[in-house]
Design an enzyme around this catalytic site. Structure first.
Site, PDB file in Angstrom:
ATOM      1  N   LYS A 116      21.920  34.482  41.382  1.00 15.89           N
ATOM      2  CA  LYS A 116      22.175  34.863  39.986  1.00 15.89           C
ATOM      3  C   LYS A 116      21.543  33.893  38.985  1.00 15.89           C
ATOM      4  CE  LYS A 116      26.325  37.710  40.321  1.00 15.89           C
ATOM      5  NZ  LYS A 116      26.410  37.978  41.729  1.00 15.89           N
ATOM      6  N   ASN A 235      37.162  43.117  38.856  1.00 16.63           N
ATOM      7  CA  ASN A 235      35.690  43.154  38.797  1.00 16.63           C
ATOM      8  C   ASN A 235      35.069  44.040  39.870  1.00 16.63           C
ATOM      9  OD1 ASN A 235      35.486  41.254  36.605  1.00 16.63           O
ATOM     10  ND2 ASN A 235      36.087  39.692  38.080  1.00 16.63           N
ATOM     11  N   GLU A 288      23.029  41.439  36.583  1.00 22.13           N
ATOM     12  CA  GLU A 288      22.456  41.044  37.874  1.00 22.13           C
ATOM     13  C   GLU A 288      21.646  42.212  38.417  1.00 22.13           C
ATOM     14  OE1 GLU A 288      25.665  40.230  40.559  1.00 22.13           O
ATOM     15  OE2 GLU A 288      26.495  42.243  40.426  1.00 22.13           O
ATOM     16  N   ASN A 290      21.028  44.186  42.053  1.00 22.48           N
ATOM     17  CA  ASN A 290      21.446  44.348  43.439  1.00 22.48           C
ATOM     18  C   ASN A 290      20.287  44.906  44.247  1.00 22.48           C
ATOM     19  OD1 ASN A 290      24.257  43.544  43.821  1.00 22.48           O
ATOM     20  ND2 ASN A 290      24.641  45.016  42.197  1.00 22.48           N
ATOM     21  N   PHE A 348      47.122  46.992  40.681  1.00 20.54           N
ATOM     22  CA  PHE A 348      46.136  48.092  40.711  1.00 20.54           C
ATOM     23  C   PHE A 348      45.499  48.274  42.083  1.00 20.54           C
ATOM     24  CE2 PHE A 348      46.055  46.766  36.181  1.00 20.54           C
ATOM     25  CZ  PHE A 348      46.628  47.911  35.653  1.00 20.54           C
TER      26      PHE A 348
END
Length: 646
Positions: A116, A235, A288, A290, A348
C-alpha cells in the site's frame, strides 16, 4: 489455451475458476488441506492433491508444497491466491522460468500494488487522486501517535500488505492509535506475513466505489464500469451492486480513466480492481489496487456480459483484448449479497461454525446466480473465511434486481450454522438503501444499538401469528391420522375451530382458528385473516397466502411444548402456541432463572487464544483487556465486564 491449470485457492472462488475452465476445455488441478478433502472444489476438479494440514500457512500458503504439485501434475498454468502472490514472489519468478504461466498480472505489478505504501506513491506519480497521509513505514506505537497528531484525527491505520478489512483500524485519539497499531501489526503479520503499517487521514462518511480494470500484455487497458461497495462491517463488504446510484457519467469516466492510467503505469496485465473513496461532493481518492479477481466480480459480469475468468486466461496466454472501451455496456442492474456463517446480532456478524445440516440455494428464482463452494453436509470451520456463498440477482433496473434479491433471500435454506440472511434482507429493503442514500457508515448509523432483526409492524405481527397457528393446527390434525392402519376410531370427533394462546416476544395473544378445506380463518386482535397454503410440513420452504399477500416462510424448529421458530421476512421469531387451557395452567410453571455471567469471560465466537494479558490473582478493572482471540484472521480484544479478581 492451456491443457491443465492448477488452482491455488479454495471455496467459491476455486469453484468459479473451475466452471470457466470446463467451458474452455481446460483440465483442472485443485489443492486442498486435510480438512478440505471432501470440499466442493476438490470434487469439481479433474485432479486434487492435499498440500498440508488445516491452517492456511501450512497448506494453501505453503509454496514449497504447491510448487511440488505443479511439477508432479505438469500443470501449464496456475491461478493464484493473492496472499501467495505477495509472499512468494521469488518462487513465482523461479517457476515462471520453468515454463509455467501465472493467471494474473506480472510479479512487479503484484509487488507494487500489493504494497500500500509503494502503490500510493505510484498512484501519485500517475496523477491519480490520493488520500493525504504518511507515505513511509510506521516504526512503532510512539511514532504512530506522532504521525496521527500531524495528520489530524481521525486516522486510518492500515497494513501495508493488507486487504479484506484485515489489519485495519480507525483511531480517534492517541490511546486508540496505540491499540490500533498493536492489533493491526499482529493481524498483518498473521494474515500476510508482513507487519508494516501506514497511516492516512480517515475520510469520514464516504462511499466505497471501485473500478474494474482489464489489461493485456500489448498495452491495452479498459475500465469495466464501477461497483458500489459502501455497505460494510469491520471494513469488509457485505452488499455490492453495479452500477452505483451515485455516479454521473462524467465522474464514472474520470474514475475509469484514472484507474486505467494506474494500470498502465505498472504495466498491469490481467483483471484488477482500483478502489476509491468518494465523498459527498463526488471527490474521489485512490484507496488501493487489488491484483486479483475480487469477491464481488459477478455484478460486473452481469452488467457487461463478460466472463472475467475467461478474459484473465486469454490475457495470460498472450492474446490481446477482444473489446474496445466503447464496447463496454451497462446493461441492467446487479446486486450481490455476501452470505456468511455469522451471527448478525453480535457486532453485525461474529463467526459461527458447524455443519450445514440442510442447504438449498434459491436457484428456482429467476435471474439468480449463486457462487458457493459448499453443499449440504459441508463444515464451516474456524480455519477459513466464514463465507457460505455470494448471492447475485439481476434485473433490467435496480428495483427489479432488489425485488428478486428479497425473494431469493426468503427462499434460501441454511440450517446448522448461524447466518446473516436477516441482516442482508433488512439492508436491501431499508428506505435509505432503496433511495441510494448510503455510505460506509450505513450499518452503525441505521442500527446505532446493533442489529436486532426485523421490527414487526402490527399487520406483519398478525400475519405471523396467523401463519404460526395455521401450521400448529395442520400438525395437530395430521398427528390424529394413522396412515396404513385399519384403526377404527372410538368416537368420531370433527373439530373445526380452535381457541389458542400465542406468546410472541413479551406479548401473549388470544387467537381463534377455524378450518375450511386447505384454508384457515384466523381471528387476531378482532381482525379476521384468511390463510391458504399447500401445508407441506416436510418442505423447508412454505409459500403462504394471507388475504392475497404471498409470503415465503421457513419453520426452523418446533417441540412438544408448543414452542416453534419461524423465519418470516428474513428474521427468525420464537413463538409458543398453547391451547386456552394449557395457557391458563402455564402460569403455575416455574421460571428458569437466568445465569449470572457477569463474573465469567466467555468468548462470543470460536477461535484461537493468541494472547493472555492477566494471571490468576490479578485485580482487573471494568473494560481491561483479559485476552485476545483470533477468529477467521481477525483479532478481537476480550475485556472484563466488571472490576474483580481473576
Amino acid at each position: 489455451t492451456f491443457e491443465k491449470l492448477l488452482i491455488a485457492n479454495r471455496g467459491e472462488i476455486a469453484c468459479r475458476v473451475i466452471k470457466t475452465c470446463k467451458k474452455m476445455g481446460i483440465k483442472t488441478v485443485a489443492i486442498h488441506s486435510d480438512v478440505d478433502a471432501n470440499a466442493v472444489h476438490v470434487k469439481m476438479a479433474d485432479e486434487a492433491v492435499c498440500v498440508g494440514p488445516a491452517p492456511t500457512s501450512k497448506s494453501y500458503l505453503n509454496m514449497d508444497a504447491i510448487m511440488e504439485v505443479i511439477r508432479k501434475t505438469r500443470a501449464q498454468a496456475v491461478s493464484l491466491n493473492v496472499s501467495i502472490c505477495c509472499s512468494f514472489l521469488s518462487s513465482l519468478s523461479l517457476q515462471a522460468s520453468e515454463g509455467v504461466t501465472f493467471i494474473g498480472p506480472d510479479t512487479h505489478a503484484i509487488q507494487a500494488m500489493g504494497d500500500k505504501i509503494e502503490s500510493k506513491l505510484l498512484a501519485k506519480n500517475a496523477k491519480v487522486n490520493t488520500i493525504p497521509g504518511f507515505d513511509g513505514v510506521v516504526k512503532d506505537a510512539d511514532e504512530a501517535v506522532r504521525i496521527a497528531r500531524e495528520i489530524g484525527y481521525p486516522v486510518m491505520i492500515k497494513a501495508s500488505a493488507g486487504g479484506g478489512g484485515k489489519g485495519m483500524r480507525i483511531a480517534w485519539d492517541d490511546e486508540e492509535t496505540r491499540e490500533g497499531f498493536r492489533f493491526s501489526s499482529q493481524e498483518a503479520a498473521s494474515s500476510f506475513g508482513d507487519d508494516r503499517l501506514l497511516i492516512e487521514k480517515f475520510i469520514d462518511n464516504p462511499r466505497h466505489i471501485e473500478i474494474q480494470v482489464l489489461a493485456d500484455k500489448h498495452g491495452n487497458a479498459l475500465w469495466l464500469n464501477e461497483r458500489e461497495c459502501s455497505i460494510q462491517r469491520r471494513n469488509q463488504k457485505v452488499v455490492e451492486e453495479a452500477p452505483s446510484t451515485f455516479l454521473d457519467p462524467e465522474t464514472r469516466r474520470a474514475m475509469g480513466e484514472q484507474a486505467v492510467a494506474l494500470a498502465k503505469a505498472v504495466k498491469y496485465s490481467s483483471a484488477g480492481t482500483v478502489e476509491f473513496l468518494v465523498d459527498s461532493s463526488k471527490n474521489f481518492y485512490f484507496l488501493e489496487m487489488n491484483t486479483r479477481l475480487q469477491v464481488e466480480h459477478p455484478v460486473t459480469e452481469c452488467i457487461t456480459g463478460l466472463d472475467l475468468v475467461q478474459e484473465m486466461i486469454r490475457v495470460a496466454k498472450g492474446y490481446p483484448l477482444r473489446h474496445k472501451q466503447a464496447d463496454i455496456p451497462i446493461n441492467g442492474w446487479a446486486v450481490e449479497c455476501r452470505v456468511y456463517a455469522e451471527d448478525p446480532y453480535k457486532s453485525f456478524g461474529l463467526p459461527s461454525i458447524g455443519k450445514l445440516s440442510q442447504y438449498q440455494e434459491p436457484l428456482h428464482v429467476p435471474s439468480v446466480r449463486v457462487d458457493s463452494g459448499i453443499q449440504q453436509g459441508s463444515d464451516i470451520s474456524i480455519y477459513y473465511d466464514p463465507m457460505i456463498s455470494k448471492l447475485i440477482t439481476y434485473g433490467s433496473n435496480r428495483a427489479e434486481a432488489l425485488k428478486r434479491m428479497e425473494e431469493a433471500l426468503d427462499n434460501y435454506v441454511i440450517r446448522g450454522v448461524a447466518h446473516n440472511i436477516s441482516l442482508l434482507r433488512e439492508v436491501i429493503v431499508h428506505p435509505r438503501f432503496v433511495q441510494g442514500d448510503i455510505s460506509t457508515k450505513f450499518l452503525p448509523e441505521v442500527y446505532p444499538d446493533g442489529f436486532k432483526g426485523h421490527k414487526l409492524k402490527d399487520l406483519e405481527r398478525r400475519e405471523l401469528l396467523a401463519i404460526a397457528v395455521s401450521l400448529y393446527v395442520t400438525e395437530q390434525l395430521r398427528s390424529q391420522r394413522f396412515l396404513g392402519t385399519p384403526r377404527i376410531p372410538i368416537a368420531k370427533s370433527k373439530i373445526s375451530s380452535w381457541e389458542l394462546s400465542v406468546r410472541l416476544g413479551d406479548g401473549i395473544y388470544p387467537v381463534a382458528v377455524s378450518k375450511d378445506g386447505s384454508s384457515f380463518s384466523v381471528e387476531v386482535d378482532g381482525m379476521k385473516l384468511n390463510v391458504t397454503s399447500e401445508w407441506n410440513l416436510a418442505s423447508p420452504l412454505l409459500s403462504v397466502t394471507i388475504d392475497g399477500t404471498q409470503r415465503t416462510i421457513q419453520r426452523i424448529s418446533r417441540n412438544a411444548s408448543g414452542e416453534t421458530s419461524i423465519q418470516f421476512l428474513g428474521t427468525v421469531y420464537k413463538l409458543q402456541i398453547l391451547t386456552k387451557v394449557a395457557a391458563e395452567l402455564s402460569k403455575y410453571m416455574p421460571e428458569k432463572a437466568a445465569e449470572d455471567t457477569s463474573s465469567i469471560l466467555r468468548s462470543p465466537m470460536p477461535g484461537t487464544v493468541v494472547a493472555v494479558s492477566v494471571k490468576p490473582g490479578d485485580m482487573v478493572s471494568e473494560g481491561q483487556e483479559i485476552c485476545v482471540i483470533e477468529a477467521m484472521k481477525m483479532q478481537n480484544s476480550m475485556i472484563a465486564a466488571k472490576t474483580g479478581k481473576v
